[in-house]
Design an enzyme around this catalytic site. Structure first.
Site, mmCIF file in Angstrom:
data_model
loop_
_atom_site.group_PDB
_atom_site.id
_atom_site.type_symbol
_atom_site.label_atom_id
_atom_site.label_comp_id
_atom_site.label_asym_id
_atom_site.label_seq_id
_atom_site.Cartn_x
_atom_site.Cartn_y
_atom_site.Cartn_z
ATOM 1 N N LYS A 1 -17.980 -58.348 -53.429
ATOM 2 C CA LYS A 1 -19.083 -58.780 -52.557
ATOM 3 C C LYS A 1 -19.979 -59.809 -53.234
ATOM 4 O O LYS A 1 -20.768 -60.484 -52.580
ATOM 5 C CB LYS A 1 -19.901 -57.580 -52.073
ATOM 6 C CG LYS A 1 -20.624 -56.839 -53.158
ATOM 7 C CD LYS A 1 -21.511 -55.759 -52.567
ATOM 8 C CE LYS A 1 -22.234 -55.027 -53.669
ATOM 9 N NZ LYS A 1 -23.229 -54.107 -53.239
ATOM 10 N N LEU B 1 -16.977 -62.891 -58.920
ATOM 11 C CA LEU B 1 -15.867 -62.315 -59.672
ATOM 12 C C LEU B 1 -16.297 -62.074 -61.119
ATOM 13 O O LEU B 1 -17.010 -62.883 -61.702
ATOM 14 C CB LEU B 1 -14.659 -63.266 -59.662
ATOM 15 C CG LEU B 1 -13.932 -63.438 -58.323
ATOM 16 C CD1 LEU B 1 -12.812 -64.475 -58.464
ATOM 17 C CD2 LEU B 1 -13.348 -62.121 -57.819
ATOM 18 N N ALA C 1 -16.957 -53.872 -49.082
ATOM 19 C CA ALA C 1 -15.950 -52.924 -48.599
ATOM 20 C C ALA C 1 -16.575 -51.572 -48.276
ATOM 21 O O ALA C 1 -17.501 -51.124 -48.959
ATOM 22 C CB ALA C 1 -14.875 -52.755 -49.664
ATOM 23 N N GLY D 1 -31.582 -46.941 -67.992
ATOM 24 C CA GLY D 1 -30.283 -46.409 -67.585
ATOM 25 C C GLY D 1 -29.750 -47.124 -66.362
ATOM 26 O O GLY D 1 -30.424 -48.003 -65.795
ATOM 27 N N ARG D 2 -28.522 -46.766 -65.992
ATOM 28 C CA ARG D 2 -27.880 -47.419 -64.846
ATOM 29 C C ARG D 2 -27.367 -46.365 -63.876
ATOM 30 O O ARG D 2 -26.995 -45.268 -64.278
ATOM 31 C CB ARG D 2 -26.737 -48.329 -65.352
ATOM 32 C CG ARG D 2 -27.295 -49.465 -66.208
ATOM 33 C CD ARG D 2 -26.224 -50.438 -66.640
ATOM 34 N NE ARG D 2 -25.547 -51.117 -65.556
ATOM 35 C CZ ARG D 2 -26.002 -52.193 -64.918
ATOM 36 N NH1 ARG D 2 -27.165 -52.722 -65.244
ATOM 37 N NH2 ARG D 2 -25.311 -52.759 -63.962
ATOM 38 N N HIS E 1 -8.743 -60.584 -99.406
ATOM 39 C CA HIS E 1 -9.979 -60.638 -100.181
ATOM 40 C C HIS E 1 -10.538 -62.059 -100.158
ATOM 41 O O HIS E 1 -9.766 -63.009 -100.253
ATOM 42 C CB HIS E 1 -9.696 -60.231 -101.621
ATOM 43 C CG HIS E 1 -10.907 -60.324 -102.500
ATOM 44 N ND1 HIS E 1 -11.928 -59.407 -102.446
ATOM 45 C CD2 HIS E 1 -11.261 -61.256 -103.425
ATOM 46 C CE1 HIS E 1 -12.862 -59.766 -103.316
ATOM 47 N NE2 HIS E 1 -12.485 -60.880 -103.924
HETATM 48 C C1 LIG Z 1 -27.246 -56.340 -70.087
HETATM 49 C C2 LIG Z 1 -25.961 -55.564 -70.221
HETATM 50 C C3 LIG Z 1 -25.214 -55.700 -71.374
HETATM 51 C C4 LIG Z 1 -24.001 -55.025 -71.504
HETATM 52 N N1 LIG Z 1 -23.297 -55.177 -72.659
HETATM 53 C C5 LIG Z 1 -22.127 -54.529 -72.807
HETATM 54 C C6 LIG Z 1 -21.350 -54.711 -73.985
HETATM 55 O O1 LIG Z 1 -21.716 -55.448 -74.889
HETATM 56 N N2 LIG Z 1 -20.170 -54.054 -74.062
HETATM 57 C C7 LIG Z 1 -19.720 -53.223 -73.074
HETATM 58 O O2 LIG Z 1 -18.637 -52.654 -73.208
HETATM 59 N N3 LIG Z 1 -20.449 -53.024 -71.947
HETATM 60 C C8 LIG Z 1 -21.626 -53.661 -71.795
HETATM 61 N N4 LIG Z 1 -22.341 -53.493 -70.637
HETATM 62 C C9 LIG Z 1 -21.842 -52.548 -69.627
HETATM 63 C C10 LIG Z 1 -20.737 -53.198 -68.791
HETATM 64 O O3 LIG Z 1 -21.221 -54.388 -68.214
HETATM 65 C C11 LIG Z 1 -20.269 -52.225 -67.724
HETATM 66 O O4 LIG Z 1 -19.895 -51.009 -68.312
HETATM 67 C C12 LIG Z 1 -19.078 -52.813 -66.979
HETATM 68 O O5 LIG Z 1 -19.402 -54.025 -66.358
HETATM 69 C C13 LIG Z 1 -18.569 -51.821 -65.936
HETATM 70 O O6 LIG Z 1 -17.454 -52.374 -65.313
HETATM 71 P P1 LIG Z 1 -17.003 -51.940 -63.853
HETATM 72 O O7 LIG Z 1 -15.735 -52.664 -63.605
HETATM 73 O O8 LIG Z 1 -17.040 -50.472 -63.751
HETATM 74 O O9 LIG Z 1 -18.140 -52.471 -62.879
HETATM 75 P P2 LIG Z 1 -19.013 -53.791 -62.738
HETATM 76 O O10 LIG Z 1 -18.841 -54.724 -63.853
HETATM 77 O O11 LIG Z 1 -20.390 -53.288 -62.452
HETATM 78 O O12 LIG Z 1 -18.409 -54.478 -61.452
HETATM 79 C C14 LIG Z 1 -18.460 -53.876 -60.195
HETATM 80 C C15 LIG Z 1 -18.251 -54.936 -59.133
HETATM 81 O O13 LIG Z 1 -18.070 -54.289 -57.874
HETATM 82 C C16 LIG Z 1 -18.700 -55.052 -56.859
HETATM 83 N N5 LIG Z 1 -18.953 -54.161 -55.733
HETATM 84 C C17 LIG Z 1 -19.755 -53.071 -55.706
HETATM 85 N N6 LIG Z 1 -19.703 -52.475 -54.484
HETATM 86 C C18 LIG Z 1 -18.868 -53.208 -53.738
HETATM 87 C C19 LIG Z 1 -18.404 -53.115 -52.395
HETATM 88 N N7 LIG Z 1 -18.789 -52.125 -51.587
HETATM 89 N N8 LIG Z 1 -17.550 -54.056 -51.943
HETATM 90 C C20 LIG Z 1 -17.131 -55.080 -52.751
HETATM 91 N N9 LIG Z 1 -17.542 -55.223 -54.020
HETATM 92 C C21 LIG Z 1 -18.385 -54.291 -54.509
HETATM 93 C C22 LIG Z 1 -19.965 -55.549 -57.553
HETATM 94 O O14 LIG Z 1 -20.471 -56.693 -56.891
HETATM 95 C C23 LIG Z 1 -19.444 -55.862 -58.961
HETATM 96 O O15 LIG Z 1 -19.035 -57.211 -59.057
HETATM 97 C C24 LIG Z 1 -23.545 -54.179 -70.459
HETATM 98 C C25 LIG Z 1 -24.292 -54.057 -69.282
HETATM 99 C C26 LIG Z 1 -25.476 -54.739 -69.158
HETATM 100 C C27 LIG Z 1 -26.263 -54.597 -67.895
#
Ligand SMILES: Cc1cc2nc3c(=O)[nH]c(=O)nc-3n(C[C@H](O)[C@H](O)[C@H](O)COP(=O)(O)OP(=O)(O)OC[C@H]3O[C@@H](n4cnc5c(N)ncnc54)[C@H](O)[C@@H]3O)c2cc1C
Length: 469
Positions: free
Chosen positions: A40, A43, A119, A273-274, A446
């Protein structure tokens, strides 16, 4: 998007294109499935757009600036070093664009159909995808949910122009003179470090009795020393109460030991937190079960209680990390293809890109003891490593945790420069069932930081060369 109500049929649909979703889609396509991915927003998800990548770019910029100003002990004196923050932001955006464009190319290259829109599940084989103008129904055999997470907003700190979430903090146009960070987890501490390196006066307010609670105290003590050197104030057991915002800044009220205090700043960043994106996707329509923690319940193959629907990443249990989401994405795609893949979280590292960096994989000494495993915890200091000294980064140590009975490597913790890269070798050691002796007998080039793993392994087997027993 196609307009109309004739359902489009596909094998597997992935919802969300973060590091969980796009990896799952590619692996499913590689395994011969006809795959559609729905996104949504942009990418690449949080990780590529507003998480891991832009935060690391900002951290690098801060680190470079800080090093340029603080290398006089090496005879490097740089005068008038400046940050052009608009250029930093432009460069950061370029890094993000390259990677998100790369994801699009990879999806297309693997013949994954990309659909833009939001979705919503209507039954166990049907998804509605909506954008501003239209809606389309999709029929699927299998579904992988990878909808990720978003920052938690606390009622007394509503996000605004000056009350920022991590996305807001990453996209500032000026470096704040003063920044308050509420929450000393890894996101708050990383961004606080980045802005402190760029010249902000940073204060971290943490409700618990320490920051970075997921890491051992011996490790975080070194990070806190580094923060102090940069002028960052860390106030623990501080309960944030509220914020007043005006045109020029904020006043944050907080309580320590029963006493109310207040602090002024240009901005306050709230990183407490998230929250998983599990609402508004139709989970209740198909009766998907949740855990007590409010995340989707899955089995060892990332399958929910509805047998053709899988869930991965930040919406399921475990650390909310990008590489964990990708790992689960591969497991789910393989499970759908009938492969016997199963999750095993022991080898999943966690890294914090502070100054110096923190990294951990497998068991810590305390966790092993809690499980009744007798261990040898062997430590080697960065200060005894030639490369660390030549990098002028000799703070820190590596601790190798091995099982006492047979020397099997079951965990490692590192605090020091390059910890984020060094941890990979130790994850591999765990995954491949290596012993301390295997690492000690592996020839490491080394002078490298990698030698620190070898030296710690030598300590574990009782024959260290570069420290006295
Ligand atoms: C500032 C910050 C720094 C971070 N640094 C790190 C790091 O250094 N190393 C690390 O491992 N992790 C890090 N993270 C955490 C990491 O970004 C997340 O754990 C990771 O992105 C999770 O991946 P995911 O695929 O579960 O979801 P996401 O990356 O959150 O992607 C989910 C996607 O789903 C889409 N979506 C949601 N609902 C719908 C729907 N109904 N229909 C269509 N699309 C939808 C969203 O738009 C999004 O693009 C960080 C996070 C933040 C906020």
């Amino acid at each position: 998007m196609v307009v109309g109500d004739f359902p489009i049929e596909t094998d597997t649909i992935v919802v969300g294109s973060g590091p969980g979703g796009y990896v799952a889609a590619i692996r499913a396509a590689q395994l011969g499935q006809k795959v559609t991915i729905v996104e949504k927003e942009t990418l690449g998800g949080v990780c590529l757009n507003v998480g891991c990548i832009p935060s690391k770019a900002l951290i690098t910029a801060g680190h470079r600036f800080h090093q340029a100003q603080h290398s006089d002990d090496m005879g490097i004196v740089a005068e008038n070093v400046k940050v052009q923050f608009d250029k930093v932001q432009e460069w950061k955006a370029g890094v993000v664009k390259k990677l998100t464009g790369g994801v699009e190319g990879l999806l297309k290259g693997n013949k994954v159909e990309i659909v833009r829109g939001e979705a919503y599940l209507t039954d166990a084989n049907t998804l509605r995808v909506m954008d501003d103008n239209s809606a389309q129904t999709y029929k699927f055999n299998n579904l992988i949910l990878a909808t990720g997470s978003r920052p938690i907003e606390i009622p007394s700190f509503k996000f605004s122009k000056r009350v920022l979430d991590s996305t807001g903090a990453l996209s500032l146009t000026d470096i704040p003179e003063k920044l308050i960070v509420i929450g000393g987890g890894y996101i708050g501490t990383e961004l606080g470090t980045a802005y402190a390196n760029l010249g902000s006066k940073v204060t971290i307010l943490e409700g618990a009795d320490d920051i970075l609670s997921g890491f051992e105290k011996q490790m975080t003590t070194i990070v806190k020393k580094g923060l102090k050197k940069k002028g960052v104030d860390v106030i623990t057991k501080a309960m944030a109460k509220g914020v007043e915002e005006n045109d020029n800044g904020v006043v944050v009220k907080y309580e320590v030991k029963g006493e109310e205090q207040s602090l002024e700043a240009d901005y306050v960043l709230v990183t407490v937190g998230r929250r998983p994106n599990t609402d508004d996707i139709g989970l209740e329509e198909v009766g998907i079960e949740m855990t007590d923690r409010g995340v989707i319940k899955i089995d060892k193959q990332c399958r929910t209680n509805v047998s053709n629907i899988y869930a991965i990443g930040d919406i399921v249990d475990g650390p909310p990390l990008a590489h964990k989401a990708s790992y689960e994405g591969k497991i789910a795609a393989e499970a759908i293809s009938g492969e016997p893949a199963e999750i095993d979280y022991l080898g999943i590292p966690a890294v914090c890109f502070t100054d110096p960096e923190l990294a951990t994989v497998g068991y810590s000494e305390a966790e092993a003891k809690e499980e009744g495993i007798e261990v040898v915890a062997a430590k080697f200091p960065f200060a005894a490593n030639g490369r660390a000294l030549a990098l002028n980064s000799s703070e820190g140590f590596l601790k190798l945790v091995t099982r006492k009975e047979d020397g099997l490597v079951i965990g490692a913790q590192i605090v020091g420069a390059g910890a984020s890269d060094m941890i990979a070798e130790l994850g591999l050691a765990i995954e491949s069932g290596m012993t301390a002796e295997d690492i000690a007998m592996t020839i490491h080039a080394h002078p490298t930081l990698g030698e620190i793993s070898m030296e710690a392994a030598e300590v574990a087997i009782g024959s260290p060369i570069h420290i006295v027993k």
